[in-house]
Design an enzyme around this catalytic site. Structure first.
Site, PDB file in Angstrom:
ATOM      1  N   ASP A  41       0.827  -1.226   0.000  1.00 28.07           N
ATOM      2  CA  ASP A  41       0.000   0.000   0.000  1.00 28.07           C
ATOM      3  C   ASP A  41       0.852   1.264   0.000  1.00 28.07           C
ATOM      4  O   ASP A  41       0.702   2.114   0.890  1.00 28.07           O
ATOM      5  CB  ASP A  41      -0.948   0.007   1.208  1.00 28.07           C
ATOM      6  CG  ASP A  41      -1.737  -1.267   1.325  1.00 28.07           C
ATOM      7  OD1 ASP A  41      -2.269  -1.720   0.308  1.00 28.07           O
ATOM      8  OD2 ASP A  41      -1.806  -1.822   2.440  1.00 28.07           O
ATOM      9  N   GLU A 210     -11.422  -1.804  -2.765  1.00 22.37           N
ATOM     10  CA  GLU A 210     -10.845  -0.976  -1.701  1.00 22.37           C
ATOM     11  C   GLU A 210      -9.742  -0.095  -2.286  1.00 22.37           C
ATOM     12  O   GLU A 210      -9.609   0.025  -3.487  1.00 22.37           O
ATOM     13  CB  GLU A 210     -10.319  -1.867  -0.563  1.00 22.37           C
ATOM     14  CG  GLU A 210      -9.432  -3.004  -1.029  1.00 22.37           C
ATOM     15  CD  GLU A 210      -9.166  -4.045   0.067  1.00 22.37           C
ATOM     16  OE1 GLU A 210      -9.718  -3.932   1.172  1.00 22.37           O
ATOM     17  OE2 GLU A 210      -8.384  -4.968  -0.194  1.00 22.37           O
TER      18      GLU A 210
END
Ligand code: NAG
Length: 319
Positions: A41, A210
């Site tokens: 991420d 997401e």
């Protein structure tokens, strides 16, 4: 970025196969070297010629680079461990707590980082905010920004700050009812109201969507998300999707005209060659163009990936 435990493997494989014929041939990531293993991420702020990379991990690891290729470790946002206010969400504490999906924005001489505290498969999640003048030390802790609990209907993880002039917005979300948008008060970095706008939702594959990121160019707001399974080594099925709108609140539609609120999202990067499950993406406007920053899995670890994004056709193309 972490998702509820759902068995979506078969469905996502089918979706991947049916889409494969229409996908472009992806470029491999631009060669990054140095401390790039274990990156998950990623988000990058570039200030005064230095790149500051923040990722999921204990204390939120920091890496820096001066050439965008070679990366060196530069400590953590929380070298002494997670703030205790996150413990209720992670079910952990101190240096053992894994903090998720930081989002860096450099505004008015400060690095602002929104990050999430949660645990795998839980809707009990919190988004927190810190800032620093130099991106490395001296972090001010603004505490909880927004949270979700069992029954909220969405998951307060994967924060993204979108700044448009004097207006601040926060996009967030993972599974449940999809990606949400809130308006923030720029003087506090916290929600300006209780209003929550739905901007994208996945009605199939267990709602596996997401890691939202919004980018504005050429009269459009582009919404990037990751579909499918994030964190399973070479079995990861994460792939990067995009839709666009002429207003930040939507309605977003993909390149085929499918509404983002009805599972739309054009795939721009997925598993290819030895690049497994690219996702958890962010964008960076650099001096040589717009970059897609993401992680992918090799056979041994997750790795930083960087590619160019070409918006000249009106839709972003990875190159
Ligand atoms: C960037 O450069 C400006 C001007 O020299 C300076 O005021 C600021 O502290 C620098 N910031 C960082 C993070 O290097």
């Amino acid at each position: 970025m972490y998702s509820p435990i759902l068995t979506v493997v078969t469905l996502s494989l089918c979706a991947g196969l049916s889409l494969a014929a229409s996908l472009p041939i992806y470029a491999n990531p631009a060669a990054a070297t140095g401390d790039i293993n274990g990156v998950h991420d990623p988000t990058i702020c570039k200030v005064n010629g230095t790149y500051y990379l923040y990722t999921t991990g204990n204390g939120i690891p920091i890496r820096t680079s001066t050439d965008r290729k070679n990366w060196v470790a530069a400590g953590e946002v929380f070298p002494n461990g997670a703030p205790s206010e996150t413990d209720a969400y992670t079910g952990s504490s101190g240096t053992a707590a894994n903090l998720w999906a930081p989002d860096c924005t450099y505004v008015d001489g400060k690095f602002y980082i929104y990050y999430a505290a949660s645990s795998f498969g839980s809707e009990h999640s919190g988004i927190f905010l810190v800032s620093s003048p130099n991106g490395l030390t001296g972090w001010s802790d603004y505490g909880l920004v927004t949270s979700s609990a069992s029954g909220t209907g969405y998951n307060a993880i994967d924060p993204h700050l979108f700044v448009s002039g004097s207006e601040w917005y926060l996009s967030l979300g993972s599974f449940w009812s999809g990606i949400k948008l809130m308006t923030l008060d720029p003087s506090t970095g916290k929600p300006a109201s209780t209003a929550v706008t739905s901007i994208s939702d996945r009605l199939t594959n267990g709602g596996a969507e997401e890691a939202s990121w919004i980018y504005e160019t050429g009269g459009y707001f582009y919404l990037f998300t990751s579909f499918d399974k994030c964190c399973d080594g070479t079995s990861s099925t994460y792939n990067i999707r995009v839709s666009r709108a002429t207003s930040i609140t939507g309605p977003y539609t993909d390149q085929s005209g499918v509404a983002a609120l009805k599972s739309g999202g054009t795939e721009i990067l997925g598993t290819h060659e030895s690049i497994y499950g690219p996702g958890g993406q962010s964008l960076l406007e650099d001096s040589d163009g717009v970059l897609l920053i993401y992680h992918y899995y090799s056979t041994t670890t997750s790795i930083l990936g960087i590619n160019r994004l070409d918006f000249s056709s009106g839709w972003p193309v990875v190159s």
